[in-house]
Design a protein around this motif. Structure first.
Motif, PDB file in Angstrom:
ATOM      1  N   TYR A  45      -3.702   4.486   1.859  1.00 46.91           N
ATOM      2  CA  TYR A  45      -4.239   4.792   3.182  1.00 46.91           C
ATOM      3  C   TYR A  45      -3.660   6.120   3.664  1.00 46.91           C
ATOM      4  CZ  TYR A  45      -5.286  -0.212   3.091  1.00 46.91           C
ATOM      5  OH  TYR A  45      -5.735  -1.454   2.737  1.00 46.91           O
TER       6      TYR A  45
ATOM      7  N   ARG B 110      -8.847   4.588   4.144  1.00 47.54           N
ATOM      8  CA  ARG B 110      -8.609   4.190   2.751  1.00 47.54           C
ATOM      9  C   ARG B 110      -9.213   5.199   1.792  1.00 47.54           C
ATOM     10  NH1 ARG B 110      -8.590  -1.782   0.023  1.00 47.54           N
ATOM     11  NH2 ARG B 110      -7.976  -1.079  -2.044  1.00 47.54           N
TER      12      ARG B 110
ATOM     13  N   TYR C 156       0.830  -1.199   0.000  1.00 44.03           N
ATOM     14  CA  TYR C 156       0.000   0.000   0.000  1.00 44.03           C
ATOM     15  C   TYR C 156       0.868   1.253   0.000  1.00 44.03           C
ATOM     16  CZ  TYR C 156       0.881   0.080   5.100  1.00 44.03           C
ATOM     17  OH  TYR C 156       1.468   0.099   6.342  1.00 44.03           O
TER      18      TYR C 156
END
Length: 259
Positions: A94, A84, A56
């Protein structure tokens, strides 16, 4: 006059970057006020939208990129949670979002210990397991040296752990999926003594190599405090992922076997 022009250019540049980031990442997938209204809403949001064990992009509160370790350390304070954002990229994004002072103590406590767990998992990556010499129920022996050159999938469990047992059919399918990969080794460390494990395996199929009597190694060496716990260890003997759920394990193993 020149200074004013330079300042203006900097301002325009920063404004453009902020707009580009907003355009790239978009709005939150769930409104913060909605997911923080109670612990049930927050847990549902986390279950559906957040996978911190996967790749991420981490952003601070004003959308600046930051390292995953710094991101997780901030979450571990209990004052910020991973929000998110919508993104066109395949990698999740995120952003740190403040836990409102009016949020319930249940939410604040959940965020803190969630962050602490994910941070500990992240900090295990790139480290080696403590020295070991395991002997499974069939008499096969495994050590740090003999397992090098193989990807090791390691499950930590005990018989009375219901989630540990419930995931076994899925783990059997996972092992079957890699049955043609001689470089992938599936091992499990069980807290329980050999005799008890033998009786259990007569009633319940589990296709991993099962290594009994591992209470000391699991609690003293690995310091496991949540079950089940899974490790994916690369061919150099280093941990690439530590996770506590099946989907995260599948993701980590898929990524490691594709290298």
């Amino acid at each position: 006059m020149k200074g004013i022009v330079v300042f203006g250019l900097i301002f325009v540049s920063l404004f453009t970057i902020a707009c580009d980031q907003k355009q790239k990442y978009g709005d939150p997938v769930t409104a913060p006020d909605s997911l923080l209204k109670n612990i049930t809403s927050f847990l549902a949001y986390r279950e559906k939208n957040v996978r911190l064990s996967e790749d991420y992009q981490a952003l601070d509160t004003v959308s600046n990129p930051m390292t995953q370790e710094s991101f997780l350390k901030t979450v571990a304070t209990g004052r910020y949670f991973p929000l998110r954002l919508k993104s066109d990229d395949s990698v999740a994004v995120y952003q740190l979002a403040k836990v409102d002072d009016a949020a319930s103590q249940d939410i604040k406590t959940t965020v803190k210990y969630w962050g602490l767990e994910e941070l500990e998992h992240f900090q295990r990556e790139g480290t080696a397991l403590p020295a070991y010499r395991f002997t499974d129920m069939e008499g096969n022996t495994y050590t740090n040296e003999t397992t090098k050159g193989k990807i090791v999938v390691l499950k930590c469990w005990f018989i009375a752990c219901l989630p540990c047992v419930q995931e076994m059919p899925a783990l059997n399918q996972l092992k079957k999926h890699y049955e043609n990969r001689s470089d992938v080794l599936f091992l499990s460390l069980c807290l329980d003594p050999r005799q008890k494990v033998a009786a259990f395996l007569k009633k319940k199929q589990f296709d991993y190599a099962v290594i009994p009597d591992q209470e000391s190694y699991l609690t003293d060496q690995l310091q496991i405090n949540a079950y089940p716990t899974h490790f994916v260890i690369n061919k150099q003997g280093l941990i690439t992922k530590k996770v506590t759920d099946y989907q995260a394990l599948v993701y980590a193993l898929t990524k490691e076997t594709a290298r």
